[in-house]
Design a protein around this motif. Structure first.
Motif, PDB file in Angstrom:
ATOM      1  N   GLN A 121      33.254  34.704  57.714  1.00  0.00           N
ATOM      2  CA  GLN A 121      32.031  34.766  56.906  1.00  0.00           C
ATOM      3  C   GLN A 121      31.130  33.588  57.291  1.00  0.00           C
ATOM      4  O   GLN A 121      31.602  32.455  57.411  1.00  0.00           O
ATOM      5  CB  GLN A 121      32.348  34.664  55.421  1.00  0.00           C
ATOM      6  CG  GLN A 121      33.243  35.766  54.869  1.00  0.00           C
ATOM      7  CD  GLN A 121      33.474  35.615  53.369  1.00  0.00           C
ATOM      8  OE1 GLN A 121      33.071  36.455  52.586  1.00  0.00           O
ATOM      9  NE2 GLN A 121      34.117  34.540  52.967  1.00  0.00           N
ATOM     10  N   TRP A 168      32.499  28.772  50.719  1.00  0.00           N
ATOM     11  CA  TRP A 168      33.921  28.995  51.032  1.00  0.00           C
ATOM     12  C   TRP A 168      34.042  28.980  52.542  1.00  0.00           C
ATOM     13  O   TRP A 168      33.509  29.853  53.238  1.00  0.00           O
ATOM     14  CB  TRP A 168      34.393  30.344  50.462  1.00  0.00           C
ATOM     15  CG  TRP A 168      35.857  30.582  50.678  1.00  0.00           C
ATOM     16  CD1 TRP A 168      36.422  31.380  51.626  1.00  0.00           C
ATOM     17  CD2 TRP A 168      36.947  30.025  49.929  1.00  0.00           C
ATOM     18  NE1 TRP A 168      37.794  31.352  51.531  1.00  0.00           N
ATOM     19  CE2 TRP A 168      38.146  30.525  50.491  1.00  0.00           C
ATOM     20  CE3 TRP A 168      37.027  29.147  48.849  1.00  0.00           C
ATOM     21  CZ2 TRP A 168      39.404  30.178  49.993  1.00  0.00           C
ATOM     22  CZ3 TRP A 168      38.290  28.803  48.363  1.00  0.00           C
ATOM     23  CH2 TRP A 168      39.451  29.315  48.926  1.00  0.00           C
ATOM     24  N   ARG A 215      30.965  32.501  49.752  1.00  0.00           N
ATOM     25  CA  ARG A 215      30.593  31.829  48.496  1.00  0.00           C
ATOM     26  C   ARG A 215      31.829  31.450  47.697  1.00  0.00           C
ATOM     27  O   ARG A 215      32.790  32.214  47.633  1.00  0.00           O
ATOM     28  CB  ARG A 215      29.773  32.777  47.613  1.00  0.00           C
ATOM     29  CG  ARG A 215      28.499  33.250  48.248  1.00  0.00           C
ATOM     30  CD  ARG A 215      27.535  33.713  47.181  1.00  0.00           C
ATOM     31  NE  ARG A 215      27.790  35.056  46.712  1.00  0.00           N
ATOM     32  CZ  ARG A 215      27.116  36.121  47.135  1.00  0.00           C
ATOM     33  NH1 ARG A 215      26.185  35.986  48.063  1.00  0.00           N
ATOM     34  NH2 ARG A 215      27.363  37.313  46.631  1.00  0.00           N
ATOM     35  N   GLY A 216      31.720  30.301  47.042  1.00  0.00           N
ATOM     36  CA  GLY A 216      32.757  29.893  46.109  1.00  0.00           C
ATOM     37  C   GLY A 216      32.167  29.800  44.720  1.00  0.00           C
ATOM     38  O   GLY A 216      31.001  30.115  44.502  1.00  0.00           O
ATOM     39  N   ARG A 217      32.985  29.356  43.802  1.00  0.00           N
ATOM     40  CA  ARG A 217      32.549  29.206  42.418  1.00  0.00           C
ATOM     41  C   ARG A 217      31.552  28.057  42.305  1.00  0.00           C
ATOM     42  O   ARG A 217      31.565  27.140  43.121  1.00  0.00           O
ATOM     43  CB  ARG A 217      33.803  28.906  41.598  1.00  0.00           C
ATOM     44  CG  ARG A 217      33.734  29.295  40.176  1.00  0.00           C
ATOM     45  CD  ARG A 217      35.109  29.116  39.556  1.00  0.00           C
ATOM     46  NE  ARG A 217      34.983  28.583  38.222  1.00  0.00           N
ATOM     47  CZ  ARG A 217      35.352  27.361  37.870  1.00  0.00           C
ATOM     48  NH1 ARG A 217      35.899  26.546  38.730  1.00  0.00           N
ATOM     49  NH2 ARG A 217      35.187  26.976  36.622  1.00  0.00           N
ATOM     50  N   GLY A 222      41.243  31.217  46.418  1.00  0.00           N
ATOM     51  CA  GLY A 222      40.239  31.170  45.353  1.00  0.00           C
ATOM     52  C   GLY A 222      39.692  32.563  45.091  1.00  0.00           C
ATOM     53  O   GLY A 222      39.763  33.444  45.964  1.00  0.00           O
ATOM     54  N   ILE A 223      39.158  32.730  43.905  1.00  0.00           N
ATOM     55  CA  ILE A 223      38.683  34.047  43.452  1.00  0.00           C
ATOM     56  C   ILE A 223      37.271  33.907  42.921  1.00  0.00           C
ATOM     57  O   ILE A 223      36.968  32.950  42.199  1.00  0.00           O
ATOM     58  CB  ILE A 223      39.624  34.568  42.339  1.00  0.00           C
ATOM     59  CG1 ILE A 223      40.987  34.912  42.950  1.00  0.00           C
ATOM     60  CG2 ILE A 223      39.023  35.783  41.615  1.00  0.00           C
ATOM     61  CD1 ILE A 223      42.120  34.568  42.060  1.00  0.00           C
ATOM     62  N   VAL A 246      38.265  37.591  47.046  1.00  0.00           N
ATOM     63  CA  VAL A 246      39.437  36.722  47.190  1.00  0.00           C
ATOM     64  C   VAL A 246      39.404  36.068  48.568  1.00  0.00           C
ATOM     65  O   VAL A 246      39.212  36.751  49.586  1.00  0.00           O
ATOM     66  CB  VAL A 246      40.755  37.522  47.054  1.00  0.00           C
ATOM     67  CG1 VAL A 246      41.965  36.601  47.255  1.00  0.00           C
ATOM     68  CG2 VAL A 246      40.835  38.218  45.708  1.00  0.00           C
ATOM     69  N   ASN A 258      40.405  29.987  38.557  1.00  0.00           N
ATOM     70  CA  ASN A 258      40.366  30.968  39.646  1.00  0.00           C
ATOM     71  C   ASN A 258      41.076  30.524  40.908  1.00  0.00           C
ATOM     72  O   ASN A 258      40.754  31.006  41.984  1.00  0.00           O
ATOM     73  CB  ASN A 258      38.897  31.296  39.990  1.00  0.00           C
ATOM     74  CG  ASN A 258      38.213  30.105  40.607  1.00  0.00           C
ATOM     75  OD1 ASN A 258      38.590  28.975  40.318  1.00  0.00           O
ATOM     76  ND2 ASN A 258      37.247  30.328  41.468  1.00  0.00           N
ATOM     77  N   SER A 283      28.857  37.392  53.639  1.00  0.00           N
ATOM     78  CA  SER A 283      29.853  37.250  52.580  1.00  0.00           C
ATOM     79  C   SER A 283      30.344  38.654  52.223  1.00  0.00           C
ATOM     80  O   SER A 283      29.524  39.567  52.057  1.00  0.00           O
ATOM     81  CB  SER A 283      29.185  36.583  51.373  1.00  0.00           C
ATOM     82  OG  SER A 283      29.746  37.015  50.161  1.00  0.00           O
ATOM     83  N   THR A 284      31.644  38.817  52.108  1.00  0.00           N
ATOM     84  CA  THR A 284      32.154  40.152  51.743  1.00  0.00           C
ATOM     85  C   THR A 284      31.708  40.509  50.320  1.00  0.00           C
ATOM     86  O   THR A 284      31.490  41.685  50.014  1.00  0.00           O
ATOM     87  CB  THR A 284      33.687  40.217  51.861  1.00  0.00           C
ATOM     88  OG1 THR A 284      34.254  39.168  51.069  1.00  0.00           O
ATOM     89  CG2 THR A 284      34.140  40.097  53.301  1.00  0.00           C
ATOM     90  N   ASN A 285      31.572  39.500  49.439  1.00  0.00           N
ATOM     91  CA  ASN A 285      31.053  39.799  48.089  1.00  0.00           C
ATOM     92  C   ASN A 285      29.633  40.353  48.197  1.00  0.00           C
ATOM     93  O   ASN A 285      29.259  41.288  47.491  1.00  0.00           O
ATOM     94  CB  ASN A 285      31.039  38.534  47.220  1.00  0.00           C
ATOM     95  CG  ASN A 285      32.309  38.368  46.411  1.00  0.00           C
ATOM     96  OD1 ASN A 285      33.365  38.853  46.811  1.00  0.00           O
ATOM     97  ND2 ASN A 285      32.229  37.688  45.286  1.00  0.00           N
ATOM     98  N   LYS A 309      44.870  23.616  47.347  1.00  0.00           N
ATOM     99  CA  LYS A 309      44.320  24.951  47.105  1.00  0.00           C
ATOM    100  C   LYS A 309      44.689  25.908  48.239  1.00  0.00           C
ATOM    101  O   LYS A 309      44.413  25.659  49.406  1.00  0.00           O
ATOM    102  CB  LYS A 309      42.799  24.836  46.973  1.00  0.00           C
ATOM    103  CG  LYS A 309      42.129  26.152  46.646  1.00  0.00           C
ATOM    104  CD  LYS A 309      40.835  25.907  45.918  1.00  0.00           C
ATOM    105  CE  LYS A 309      40.004  27.168  45.801  1.00  0.00           C
ATOM    106  NZ  LYS A 309      38.946  27.047  44.796  1.00  0.00           N
TER     107      LYS A 309
HETATM  108  C1  BTN Z   1      36.404  29.597  44.722  1.00  0.00           C
HETATM  109  O1  BTN Z   1      37.543  29.147  44.752  1.00  0.00           O
HETATM  110  O2  BTN Z   1      35.426  28.869  44.494  1.00  0.00           O
HETATM  111  C2  BTN Z   1      36.190  31.072  44.975  1.00  0.00           C
HETATM  112  C3  BTN Z   1      36.265  31.403  46.436  1.00  0.00           C
HETATM  113  C4  BTN Z   1      36.112  32.879  46.738  1.00  0.00           C
HETATM  114  C5  BTN Z   1      36.006  33.135  48.227  1.00  0.00           C
HETATM  115  C6  BTN Z   1      36.021  34.592  48.553  1.00  0.00           C
HETATM  116  S1  BTN Z   1      36.173  34.881  50.302  1.00  0.00           S
HETATM  117  C7  BTN Z   1      35.827  36.563  50.059  1.00  0.00           C
HETATM  118  C8  BTN Z   1      34.741  36.650  49.014  1.00  0.00           C
HETATM  119  N1  BTN Z   1      33.430  36.560  49.630  1.00  0.00           N
HETATM  120  C9  BTN Z   1      32.789  35.441  49.277  1.00  0.00           C
HETATM  121  O3  BTN Z   1      31.664  35.098  49.679  1.00  0.00           O
HETATM  122  N2  BTN Z   1      33.546  34.734  48.427  1.00  0.00           N
HETATM  123  C10 BTN Z   1      34.798  35.398  48.133  1.00  0.00           C
END
Ligand code: BTN
Length: 256
Positions: A38, A49, A42-44, A111-112, A130, A100, A13-15, A108
């Motif tokens: 990835q 994601w 991850r998402g919210r 997502g953020i 993002v 987000n 995951s880039t996060n 959609k």
């Molecule tokens: C959402 O809508 O639930 C948020 C999604 C966010 C996805 C991005 S992709 C780049 C960054 N790395 C991750 O693991 N998640 C975010």
């Protein structure tokens, strides 16, 4: 901001990469981590994601501001930056969906996810992730079973991932700097761009739902005039979803 761009091939995951760089002390304010794909995007709310290689934009920006940033302002700033970017790329019908998402034709598009780890007041930080769907022409059926999803390509925009990245990074840089310096301005810009003030909305929060006319959206929260004549304020971090009950549905999106 730093102009360092870390291009990863396939990452978890880039996060996660951005958070790890903060933890090991190598991060600089403004560092950008972009991945081709990835394996554990991850998402919210603990969701994943879907991050097929070479199809979407998956990126995270490291923020190491002098003062602790307001996470809601960062999410709004990133939403505005994505909205402005996709409109600049020709997707005029894109709109914000609290908190987000960026949608187009009720599906959609982006997502953020804003994350931080640890609360050392001497080292404020945040990672703004993002995900933007760019080249996808189809999505996994399990994702489509949950919700409608779209991409720039499905919306008729033929931008490359590289071009979309350039456009997105320039909007993110200015919006995120503003979120750190003047979060109130971001909230005001978000309120305007969301077109929510004045509308009848249903807000979902931990303790149930509230319906009323949205009087204002500021850093202090979402202020509602309820049908019984009373008012209620929902803190931004408690508003899990805001549905605009006055809004007519968009034209349907193509899902594949
Ligand atoms: C959402 O809508 O639930 C948020 C999604 C966010 C996805 C991005 S992709 C780049 C960054 N790395 C991750 O693991 N998640 C975010």
């Amino acid at each position: 901001m730093s102009s360092r761009l870390f291009q990863h091939d396939l990452v978890d995951s880039t996060n996660e990469r951005a958070l790890a760089s903060i933890a090991d002390g190598s991060a600089r304010h403004g560092d950008v981590h972009v991945a081709d794909g990835q394996s554990a995007g991850r998402g919210r709310l603990g969701r994943s994601w879907v991050s097929a290689r070479g199809e979407g934009l998956y990126l995270s920006i490291v923020l190491l501001p002098a003062r602790a940033p307001n996470p809601a302002a960062l999410t709004m700033a990133a939403g505005l930056a994505v909205l402005e970017s996709v409109r600049a790329l020709g997707v005029g019908e894109a709109r914000l969906k609290w908190p987000n998402d960026v949608l187009a034709r009720d599906a959609k598009l982006a997502g953020i996810l804003v994350e931080s780890r640890g609360l050392d007041p001497a080292r404020p930080h945040a990672v703004v992730g993002v995900g933007l769907n760019v080249l996808q022409r189809s999505f996994p059926p399990e994702l489509l079973a949950e919700r409608a999803v779209t991409s720039l390509a499905l919306l008729g925009c033929d931008a490359t991932r590289e071009h979309a990245l350039d456009v997105l990074l320039s909007h993110l840089a200015s919006r995120l700097e503003l979120a750190c310096l003047s979060p109130e301005r971001i909230a005001a810009d978000y309120a305007r761009a969301s077109e929510l003030p004045g509308r009848t909305v249903r807000i979902r929060r931990g303790s149930g739902e509230l319906t009323g006319r949205l009087e204002s959206l500021t850093l202090a929260g979402l202020e509602l005039a309820l049908v019984d004549g009373t008012r209620a304020r929902v803190p931004l971090e408690h508003a899990q979803a805001v549905e605009d009950l006055d809004r007519a549905p968009d034209r349907p999106a193509r899902s594949s």
